[in-house]
Design a protein around this motif. Structure first.
Motif, PDB file in Angstrom:
ATOM      1  N   UNK A 110       8.900  37.542 -90.915  1.00 54.15           N
ATOM      2  CA  UNK A 110       9.186  38.909 -91.356  1.00 54.15           C
ATOM      3  C   UNK A 110       8.111  39.386 -92.327  1.00 54.15           C
ATOM      4  N   UNK A 111       7.569  38.444 -93.197  1.00 55.69           N
ATOM      5  CA  UNK A 111       6.597  38.863 -94.201  1.00 55.69           C
ATOM      6  C   UNK A 111       5.156  38.662 -93.705  1.00 55.69           C
ATOM      7  N   UNK A 112       5.038  38.434 -92.392  1.00 54.29           N
ATOM      8  CA  UNK A 112       3.697  38.151 -91.871  1.00 54.29           C
ATOM      9  C   UNK A 112       2.829  39.414 -91.845  1.00 54.29           C
ATOM     10  N   UNK A 167       9.333  30.512 -88.529  1.00 55.86           N
ATOM     11  CA  UNK A 167       9.934  30.757 -89.848  1.00 55.86           C
ATOM     12  C   UNK A 167       9.259  29.914 -90.917  1.00 55.86           C
ATOM     13  N   UNK A 168       8.901  28.643 -90.574  1.00 56.02           N
ATOM     14  CA  UNK A 168       8.276  27.763 -91.561  1.00 56.02           C
ATOM     15  C   UNK A 168       6.779  28.043 -91.693  1.00 56.02           C
ATOM     16  N   UNK A 181      17.116  34.553 -79.289  1.00 61.35           N
ATOM     17  CA  UNK A 181      16.932  35.011 -80.671  1.00 61.35           C
ATOM     18  C   UNK A 181      18.271  35.441 -81.256  1.00 61.35           C
ATOM     19  N   UNK A 182      19.035  36.158 -80.415  1.00 61.81           N
ATOM     20  CA  UNK A 182      20.346  36.601 -80.905  1.00 61.81           C
ATOM     21  C   UNK A 182      21.254  35.426 -81.256  1.00 61.81           C
ATOM     22  N   UNK A 191      14.454  36.136 -91.115  1.00 58.92           N
ATOM     23  CA  UNK A 191      13.090  35.783 -91.512  1.00 58.92           C
ATOM     24  C   UNK A 191      12.064  36.135 -90.414  1.00 58.92           C
ATOM     25  N   UNK A 192      12.609  36.640 -89.288  1.00 56.77           N
ATOM     26  CA  UNK A 192      11.709  36.886 -88.145  1.00 56.77           C
ATOM     27  C   UNK A 192      11.611  38.381 -87.814  1.00 56.77           C
ATOM     28  N   UNK A 193      10.571  38.685 -87.210  1.00 60.46           N
ATOM     29  CA  UNK A 193      10.349  40.100 -86.823  1.00 60.46           C
ATOM     30  C   UNK A 193       9.765  40.100 -85.391  1.00 60.46           C
TER      31      UNK A 193
END
Lengths: 269, 748
Positions: A110-112, A167-168, A181-182, A191-193
């Motif tokens: 998500x913060x990538x 995520x890691x 994903x769901x 944490x993912x986008x």
């Protein structure tokens, strides 16, 4: 394997005419496959007055080999398998989910700082397996052809592992499908986008081998469709998952063939 | 420490030992071992877990890794945290980065995952071994408490059982034993249970039975012995009576024979026979006294007596024999010696006369000296002689019965050897001691000490010359039997002699001849009562032991018959010299008593004393009514220089006693009045002061009957009579005397 089948025949005891093997692509563990499919096959068998025996496969590659060898009378498979099986054995699609379509997704943390597929050039992309249709074949084909990217593929066996690795931060991005994903825990999903979706194709069909008599094919088709008519039947089908069952035709999968995914398939060693 | 505690102690020790071992050794060891085992176990599990992780980890299948680790955490509650870190320090598990700080009490483990000998990741585990061990230790503790609780229950049950089966029976047994020790042999013992306690109880019961049986047999033996002693004593008493009665006859007849016309040789024979009889009586008395003491039947009496008088009487008694042997008799009195003492005067007299008799017997010439000194609460009496003395070897035996200095002594001096034995017995009975020092050829000194109290009444009258009832004092008076007989004026009195023995009847009748006007005889108490119903007697002489009706009973009936109307003097004739006889005679209502064998002088003296004084006296002059001049004269002749002292004392005493009587009257104290009147009467009779004696007697009788109330007239009459008598004595008798001597001057 044959021992298992004969044991199944004896156990079921609804022999009327011939028995037919029903293969299932092992997306999940064998036990889970069994849990999902056994009640469905039993219901269909009774209704269609044929005996459908669930045939096991050790893994996806094994399934693919069995499929191309024509081991199964009926089989549930992904669209790309269908193309291959049709070419090899003449399997015809019989049933599919009419509501649903299959496409691959590209996820990053998500913060990538990765905003679009182009940013992935030369980066490591985690994927479940080389021949996974949505998460690997469709995605890799699109990234290569449409974006012209070279990525470092990393096959981590399972969709969940793709998401964990992303995520890691062990992989810059990951390939998956919306459905898996769901299924991830909320904390992981947050944490993912998703930054990209591939072209959609019709979902997994149940295909039939041409050696199976038309009448039997018709009865089995009717029995499956009948399941979709009842509440209980729909609940069973949802486990596969198929939301709204309906007949399938080879024409539905023409686009898959057009995609020319063979170039991206990696044969197991 | 109670037996319960002692019995429970082992259990308590077991509990303490168990707890100590558990806490000090086993638990720490268990803790350490368990911890080591847990650590090893966790480490191996962790190693296995790591091994299963290596393959999916290398394949990048982190989801599988997560699943395995999630399941491992879920399956093991003791695992509080797992962490997988790759070689670059990135945390692969868990997804959410947690606080790195390890919680308290957790044990950390780590294992390095390797692939082809290359480390790929580090698996870390935080496991809660402590609380697991704590949990186990808590379980052990619970077990311990359970065990201790069980032991406590066992102890309580055991205590209860011990109480019921051992302690209570023992306590009851101990209680019973204490009561048995206190003499209650009948106490019930606890029930005998079929165990050792029961055996103890049974053995105890046996022992008690044995003790009871033994006690019974001892009692029986004692009773037999006492019965034997009693029989012996009875036998002696009877023998006394049986021997004394004929001796009474023998001596009486000899005495009468001595008064008749006899030739010189015949008179000498008679005197010899009389003296032999007397000696026999002395021996008999000694034997009886000794047997009485040994039988424990000698009873001491406590009477007030005058020490000087006692000594004087003793000196008087032995003056004759001493003079015959040219022996000088002296006495000496310590300065702090009280004159009036209280004690058994009779026994004291007996011992002293015995010692003096011996001293004179064994002394050829020289001196016999009597000394009295006071040693604190005791009095020390010494009789010292200048006689033959005693050889040292004999000194130790001299107080044993039938022992004399040597057997030749018996031959030379006579005697039974009983005298000193009796002396020692009597002195020891009085709580004193007796001993002797002697130098052969130079003399002996016998001494004894006895506890004597001072007489309680501060003011005492003059010494009564009225002698004790026993033989020694009789023989004192017997010294001059003849002197009085002829001289005295005999009132024609009527006397009844009650006596069953014909010989004694004859003796008494013979002795009364000349002093009594008419003598009647009665064979027993019943006959006497008959006679007295019809005849009025001036005096009765009454034997105490008679058939049909004995003297005590007869006297009691006579007194009852008389009531307050009259009082006939009754004198007991008793052969019973056992202690208490005198008391018994007086208690029965008799006025005096004479011991058998009856001696003429004693009989005459007593009879004269008790014949009613109102009888017209033979004497002339106005004083004849009040004073018996004959008697006074006789006394003056007898007492010599001591006479004045005696009179002087009487004058003082008489006046004082009347005053005392007035006090008794004021205090309304009848017994006091009686006592004083009795004493004054005795003194007055001795001196022949008849008027006073008569009034005293009347006062004594009426006060005895009616108490002190209304006796004022009699007391004032007595006061008058005493004043008169004093005046007369001072005028007629004291003036004619040589000097008014103090008591010391009466010494010879």
């Amino acid at each position: 394997l044959w021992l298992g089948v004969s044991a199944a025949v004896t156990a079921r005891g609804v022999v009327e005419g011939e028995a037919y093997d029903f293969g299932v692509v092992p997306q999940y563990a064998a036990s889970q496959v069994h849990t999902i499919w056994e009640p469905i096959l039993e219901a269909v068998s009774q209704r269609a007055r044929v005996e459908l025996d669930l045939a096991g496969s050790p893994d996806i590659s094994g399934f693919e080999r069995q499929l191309e060898a024509g081991c199964f009378d009926f089989a549930y498979m992904n669209p790309y398998h269908l193309i291959r099986a049709h070419q090899a054995q003449g399997y015809q699609p019989l049933l599919r989910d009419r509501d649903h379509s299959l496409f691959g997704i590209l996820v990053v943390r998500a913060d990538s700082d990765i905003e679009e597929p182009e940013d992935l050039d030369g980066r490591r992309l985690a994927m479940p397996a080389p021949n996974a249709l949505g998460a690997s074949l469709l995605l890799r084909a699109e990234l290569a052809r449409q974006f012209g990217l070279v990525i470092e593929p990393w096959y981590v066996r399972r969709h969940s592992s793709v998401y964990v690795n992303v995520s890691l931060g062990l992989a810059a991005a990951g390939g998956g499908v919306q459905r898996t994903l769901d299924q991830q825990p909320q904390a992981l999903r947050e944490q993912l986008r998703v930054i990209h979706r591939t072209e959609a194709v019709p979902p997994h069909p149940v295909a039939v081998h041409p050696r199976v008599p038309e009448a039997v094919q018709a009865r089995v088709l009717a029995a499956f469709l009948a399941l979709g008519e009842s509440e209980e039947g729909r609940a069973l089908l949802a486990e596969i998952p198929i939301r709204r069952i309906g007949p399938a035709a080879l024409a539905d999968y023409a686009r898959v063939q057009e995609l020319g995914l063979d170039a991206f398939v990696m044969e197991p060693p | 420490m109670s037996i319960r505690f002692k019995l429970l102690l082992p259990l308590v020790l077991v509990v303490v030992a168990f707890s100590s071992i558990l806490h000090l050794y086993w638990l720490p060891r268990f803790d350490a071992e368990e911890r080591a085992q847990q650590v090893a176990s966790e480490q191996s599990v962790l190693t296995l877990l790591a091994a299963s992780l290596a393959e999916p980890l290398l394949a990048g299948d982190l989801s599988t890794v997560h699943e395995v680790l999630d399941r491992a955490l879920w399956e093991r509650p003791g695992w509080k945290g797992l962490r997988l870190v790759d070689m670059m320090g990135r945390t692969l598990y868990p997804l959410e980065a947690r606080d790195d700080a390890t919680p308290e009490g957790l044990t950390l483990f780590s294992h390095t995952l390797t692939a082809s000998d290359r480390p790929v990741a580090m698996l870390e585990l935080a496991a809660d071994i402590d609380s697991r061990i704590r949990e186990e230790i808590r379980a052990i503790r619970h077990l311990e408490w359970l065990l201790i609780g069980l032991l406590a229950v066992v102890m309580m049950i055991s205590a209860w059982i011990q109480d019921a089966w051992v302690r209570l029976p023992l306590a009851r047994l101990a209680n019973a034993a204490q009561r048995i020790a206190a003499g209650q042999f009948k106490v019930s013992l606890p029930q005998a249970s079929p165990d050792e306690t029961g055996q103890l109880v049974a053995a105890f019961a046996q022992m008690r039975d044995a003790v009871v049986e033994r006690e019974r047999s001892l009692h029986a033996a004692r009773d037999r012995a006492e019965a034997l002693a009693q029989a012996k004593s009875e036998f002696l008493a009877n023998m006394s009576h049986e021997i004394r009665s004929p001796m009474n006859g023998v001596l009486g007849m000899l005495e009468l024979l001595g008064k008749s016309e006899l030739g010189a040789a015949q008179r000498q024979y008679v005197d010899s026979a009389y003296r032999s009889g007397e000696h026999l009586m002395t021996i008999l008395n000694d034997v009886l006294d000794l047997s009485k003491v040994e039988a424990g039947r000698m009873r001491l009496e406590a009477v007030d007596f005058h020490l000087l008088q006692l000594l004087q009487d003793l000196i008087d008694l032995f003056t004759g024999p001493a003079r015959q042997k040219d022996i000088h008799l002296t006495w000496e009195l310590g300065g702090d010696v009280a004159h009036w003492l209280r004690g058994d005067k009779t026994r004291l007299w007996q011992v002293l006369s015995n010692l003096m008799g011996n001293a004179i017997k064994f002394t050829r010439q020289g001196e016999v000296r009597v000394a009295v000194h006071r040693e604190n609460a005791r009095y020390r009496f010494e009789v010292q002689d200048t006689g033959v003395g005693i050889e040292a070897p004999a000194l130790g035996r001299i107080f044993d019965p039938f022992e004399q200095a040597d057997s030749s002594t018996t031959r030379r001096y006579g005697g039974t050897g009983l005298g000193l034995a009796l002396c020692r017995q009597l002195i020891e009975l009085m709580g004193g001691e007796i001993d002797v020092q002697s130098t052969p050829g130079q003399g002996s000194r016998f001494w004894f000490t006895v506890p004597l109290e001072e007489a309680q009444a501060a003011e005492q009258g003059p010494p009564s010359s009225h002698p004790g009832p026993d033989a020694p004092s009789q023989s004192q008076e017997g010294e001059s039997p003849e002197q009085r007989t002829e001289a005295e004026a005999i009132p024609p009195a009527r006397v009844l002699v009650v006596e069953d023995n014909p010989v004694n009847q004859a003796v008494v009748r013979g002795m009364l001849e000349g002093i009594a006007g008419q003598v009647d005889l009665a064979e027993n108490g019943a006959c006497a009562l008959e006679r007295m119903a019809s005849t009025r007697y001036d005096l009765v002489l009454m034997d105490v032991q008679m058939p049909v009706l004995d003297g005590y009973e007869a006297t009691a009936r006579i007194r009852k018959q008389e009531g307050d109307a009259r009082h006939t003097p009754i004198i007991a004739l008793t052969a019973n010299v056992m202690a208490g006889d005198a008391d018994r005679c007086l208690a029965a209502g008799m006025d005096d008593y004479i011991a058998k064998p009856v001696q003429l002088a004693v009989l005459r003296n007593k009879v004269l004393r008790w014949l009613p004084v109102t009888r017209p006296a033979a004497g002339d002059g106005a004083m004849g009514q009040d004073l018996d001049e004959e008697q006074l004269r006789h006394l003056r002749d007898n007492l010599g220089s001591a006479f004045d002292g005696v009179l002087h004392t009487y004058v003082e005493d008489g006046l004082r006693r009347v005053s005392t009587m007035e006090q008794a009257l004021a205090a309304d104290d009848g017994p006091w009045l009686v006592r004083e009147a009795h004493t004054l009467r005795g003194c007055s009779q001795s001196l022949g002061i008849r008027r006073v004696a008569e009034l005293c007697q009347a006062l004594e009788h009426s006060a005895r009957a009616r108490g002190a109330l209304g006796q004022d007239e009699q007391v004032s009459a007595l006061r008058e009579a005493v004043n008169d008598a004093v005046a007369t004595l001072q005028r007629e008798w004291l003036q004619s005397a040589n000097a008014c001597g103090d008591p010391a001057a009466i010494r010879d």
